[in-house]
Design a protein around this motif. Structure first.
Motif, mmCIF file in Angstrom:
data_model
loop_
_atom_site.group_PDB
_atom_site.id
_atom_site.type_symbol
_atom_site.label_atom_id
_atom_site.label_comp_id
_atom_site.label_asym_id
_atom_site.label_seq_id
_atom_site.Cartn_x
_atom_site.Cartn_y
_atom_site.Cartn_z
ATOM 1 N N VAL A 5 0.863 -1.175 0.000
ATOM 2 C CA VAL A 5 0.000 0.000 0.000
ATOM 3 C C VAL A 5 0.911 1.239 0.000
ATOM 4 C CG1 VAL A 5 -2.003 1.124 1.039
ATOM 5 C CG2 VAL A 5 -1.492 -1.219 1.669
ATOM 6 N N GLY A 6 0.519 2.240 -0.758
ATOM 7 C CA GLY A 6 1.228 3.520 -0.726
ATOM 8 C C GLY A 6 0.193 4.621 -0.864
ATOM 9 N N ILE A 67 2.710 11.521 2.892
ATOM 10 C CA ILE A 67 3.196 10.548 1.906
ATOM 11 C C ILE A 67 3.748 9.338 2.653
ATOM 12 C CG2 ILE A 67 5.425 11.760 1.736
ATOM 13 C CD1 ILE A 67 5.640 10.747 -1.165
ATOM 14 N N GLY A 68 3.486 8.141 2.128
ATOM 15 C CA GLY A 68 4.036 6.956 2.788
ATOM 16 C C GLY A 68 3.837 5.703 1.953
ATOM 17 N N ILE A 69 4.673 4.705 2.227
ATOM 18 C CA ILE A 69 4.520 3.394 1.569
ATOM 19 C C ILE A 69 4.606 2.312 2.639
ATOM 20 C CG2 ILE A 69 5.401 4.174 -0.653
ATOM 21 C CD1 ILE A 69 8.088 2.956 -0.053
ATOM 22 N N ALA A 70 3.906 1.210 2.433
ATOM 23 C CA ALA A 70 3.856 0.183 3.486
ATOM 24 C C ALA A 70 3.781 -1.193 2.852
ATOM 25 C CB ALA A 70 2.631 0.428 4.366
ATOM 26 N N HIS A 71 4.101 -2.212 3.664
ATOM 27 C CA HIS A 71 4.249 -3.557 3.092
ATOM 28 C C HIS A 71 4.034 -4.633 4.141
ATOM 29 C CE1 HIS A 71 6.634 -6.890 1.158
ATOM 30 N NE2 HIS A 71 6.096 -6.370 0.080
ATOM 31 N N VAL A 96 9.026 -0.575 -1.546
ATOM 32 C CA VAL A 96 8.415 -1.847 -1.138
ATOM 33 C C VAL A 96 8.219 -2.643 -2.423
ATOM 34 C CG1 VAL A 96 7.282 -1.013 0.949
ATOM 35 C CG2 VAL A 96 6.089 -0.824 -1.219
ATOM 36 N N HIS A 97 8.244 -3.965 -2.295
ATOM 37 C CA HIS A 97 8.273 -4.797 -3.509
ATOM 38 C C HIS A 97 7.528 -6.102 -3.292
ATOM 39 C CE1 HIS A 97 11.017 -8.055 -5.473
ATOM 40 N NE2 HIS A 97 10.106 -7.719 -6.365
ATOM 41 N N ASN A 98 6.693 -6.461 -4.249
ATOM 42 C CA ASN A 98 6.139 -7.821 -4.331
ATOM 43 C C ASN A 98 6.757 -8.488 -5.548
ATOM 44 O OD1 ASN A 98 4.445 -7.256 -2.230
ATOM 45 N ND2 ASN A 98 2.549 -7.398 -3.399
ATOM 46 N N ILE A 158 6.500 -2.617 -7.638
ATOM 47 C CA ILE A 158 7.361 -1.809 -6.763
ATOM 48 C C ILE A 158 6.712 -0.442 -6.558
ATOM 49 C CG2 ILE A 158 9.568 -0.537 -6.675
ATOM 50 C CD1 ILE A 158 10.908 -2.973 -7.927
ATOM 51 N N VAL A 159 6.719 0.001 -5.316
ATOM 52 C CA VAL A 159 6.308 1.374 -5.032
ATOM 53 C C VAL A 159 7.532 2.078 -4.460
ATOM 54 C CG1 VAL A 159 4.725 2.862 -3.780
ATOM 55 C CG2 VAL A 159 3.941 0.650 -4.615
#
Ligand code: M6R
Length: 600
Positions: A5-6, A67-71, A96-98, A158-159
């Motif tokens: 999530v971002g 602003i933020g990114i999460a995993h 962050v990466h799947n 990727i975010v």
């Protein structure tokens, strides 16, 4: 399975959006979690192993960020530690990466020669360092992403955030899903629409080798070559992604109980106008042979379809476990159609098998529950089961939806290759239309299943036996029980017992069976008598009359062979559920299991 999530917003604190999004992806399974956001003008990263609640507890409650990114991470390269958890950061770049970077070792060697060093054992940190390497070289985000996409072998969603460009979030995609949710002044990117649904119902889908720059006013989506793309804005269908547990104690029970709706919903468009609607299904008569590939429950649904294709339409059908198929000589040809069955559309072995068939240029068809999933993109044609969100790890409503969809495919094929009559098909269609009335009494027979569960829940070994179609159903029955109750349960062809397994039968060993085939029932009953004579307790699901036997009987109505698998499996599912309930296991998230197995 990993979740992304971002979020970026003009006027909101995005931290609650990120945490809520991660929680909505929680059901897929994960073992660590992390978040990166802006704090005091710097990127602050908080990571932890274990549950999202650990991450929430570690976050400073007063922190706010636009602003933020999460995993959430399911460990592949390296253990489930907070160091290996995402986000990963290398100088200017945080990601962050799947997915899996297949050539990460080669890239790591290259970067080490350029004086990069690594803290974690992950392929993601290597990907992050490569992005930073190109970013420092070109100082241009488009060029950085283009070079990255050229270099990487493997899959990624990727975010990315860049420390000197914090008005934008960048997303990159290849073979791992990514959506961009759009709402007023706030845009949210995620690996699954379930993470954004609380905030918006409008979203874009990224295709492979596409990337996007997302800020608070705008979303610019580009191809790998930097060309701006005009994309369709999709709307979320809320009914199909219902994530709530309703009044049920467990998602699994809710999902079992929903089958009176999900089966008909799946096949309705193919039967609503009688025979004519079946012609909407693909014509299989041009193929000499059908192959079916899947894992676990999806594989079991494939076995049911094999039985129907071969017995009813005289069409040869082979079913393979995806983990075997991808490494064996499969004798594929242009005359073979390979059907890939998957609830999630993200199962690694099934995806690899599909890629193998595609690489040879042979035809493929998907039977998939989750739209916008990787398999749904890769197959030549995709048919969707309409089971809705399946959150419990144990697959139930997806299995019956798969069987229903495969059944109508077999029926349409039988009409086309003239192995069945229109009258026959119309009778089956009527039973599908009446499915609610057929299965509701079975769904409601709680006392019976609970009484069986009370007898078996302390046992160590339970055997499931059957012949023909009933054997394939017993495989699914045994899988359901073992995965949620942790009781060792195995399925055997009833005729095979005497070749070894019967030596395991002792006093009170439960043997659960179904006998729903007039031609084979007498044989199955003799096998049950044999284990009864050795002390076993017998539980039998049947549409025949065996009231004089010393068995516990679960009666199902006499129906067409296309409907039988659905009626037999419901008692199997509920026996498993109530047994696990008595054992007190974590029914929706059994130990060691993830909802989607996205690694080999
Ligand atoms: O998402 P898929 O249908 O491809 O998943 C395949 C298996 O992992 C899955 O069916 C698994 O066996 C279930 N946990 C069984 O209940």
């Amino acid at each position: 399975m990993c979740g992304i999530v971002g979020a970026i917003s003009k006027d909101r604190n995005v931290l609650p959006i990120l945490i809520t999004g991660l929680k909505n992806l929680e059901y897929r399974g994960y073992d660590s979690a992390g978040v990166a956001y802006l704090k005091n003008k710097k990127i602050n990263i908080v990571k932890t192993s274990g549950k999202i609640i650990n991450l929430e507890n570690k976050l400073n409650k007063n922190d706010k960020s636009n602003i933020g990114i999460a995993h959430t991470r399911w460990a592949t390269h390296g253990k489930a530690t907070s160091i290996n958890a995402h986000p990963h950061s290398v100088k200017h770049i945080t990601i962050v990466h799947n997915g899996i970077i297949e050539n990460y070792e080669e890239i790591k060697d290259m970067l080490e020669k350029e004086n990069y060093s690594f803290k974690s054992s992950t392929d993601t940190e290597v990907a992050c360092a490569l992005l930073n390497y190109y970013y420092e070289e070109f100082r241009d985000v488009d060029r950085t992403i283009k070079e990255f996409m050229k270099k990487i072998i493997g899959s990624y969603a990727i975010v990315m955030i860049i420390d000197n460009d914090l008005d934008n979030i960048y997303v990159l995609k290849k073979e791992s899903p990514l959506v961009i949710g759009i709402s007023d002044n706030t845009n949210i990117v995620a690996s699954d629409i379930r993470a954004i649904v609380k905030y918006t119902n409008k979203y874009y889908i990224l295709n492979d080798f596409e990337y996007a720059k997302v800020n608070t006013n705008d979303v610019i989506i580009k191809s790998v070559n930097g060309d701006i793309l005009s994309k369709e804005l999709h709307t979320i269908n809320l009914e199909e992604i219902d994530n709530s547990k309703g009044h049920y104690k467990h998602y699994m029970l809710k999902e079992i109980m929903e089958q009176n709706k999900t089966i008909l919903r799946t096949v309705l468009s193919f039967i609503e106008d009688g025979i004519d609607s079946l012609s909407k299904l693909p014509d299989l008569t041009k193929y000499k042979e059908i192959y079916i590939v899947g894992c676990g429950t999806a594989y079991h649904a494939g076995l049911v379809a094999k039985y129907l294709f071969e017995e009813i339409t005289n069409t040869k059908c082979n079913v393979y476990l995806a983990s075997e198929f991808r490494y064996q000589n499969n004798f594929l040809s242009k005359d073979t159609l390979t059907i890939f069955i998957s609830q999630s559309g993200e199962t690694a072995d099934t995806i690899s098998s599909l890629k193998l068939v595609k690489s040879k240029g042979y035809p493929t068809l998907g039977i998939i529950n989750v739209d916008n999933s990787t398999i749904s993109y890769l197959v030549d044609k995709c048919l969707y089961t309409k089971a809705g969100s399946e959150i419990a790890v144990a697959s139930t409503k997806a299995y019956t939806a798969q069987i229903a969809l495969l059944s109508v495919l077999v029926l349409s094929h039988g009409l086309r290759n003239k192995t069945i009559s229109e009258d026959y098909v119309l009778k089956v269609i009527d039973q599908f239309k009446n499915i609610d009335n057929l299965i509701s009494p079975l769904l409601d027979d709680k006392d019976l299943y609970l009484s069986i569960a009370k007898k078996i829940y302390k046992e160590k070994d339970i055997f499931y036996i059957g012949r023909g179609l009933d054997y394939y159903l017993s495989m699914e029955g045994a899988l359901k029980l073992k995965e949620i109750s942790y009781i060792h349960s195995e399925a055997y062809s009833a005729g095979e017992l005497k070749h070894g397994t019967i030596s395991l039968i002792e006093k009170s060993t439960p043997v659960i069976s179904s006998a729903t085939n007039t031609k084979l029932n007498a044989k199955t009953i003799s096998n049950l008598e044999e284990v009864l004579a050795r002390g076993a307790d017998i539980y039998l699901i049947t549409d025949d009359n065996y009231k004089d036997k010393s068995f516990t009987i679960i009666n199902i109505p006499k129906v067409s062979i296309f409907i039988k698998p659905i009626l037999v499996i419901i008692p199997y599912q509920l026996i498993a559920y109530y047994t696990a309930l008595l054992k007190g296991t974590d029914i929706d998230k059994p130990k060691n299991l993830a909802k989607s197995v996205t690694v080999e």
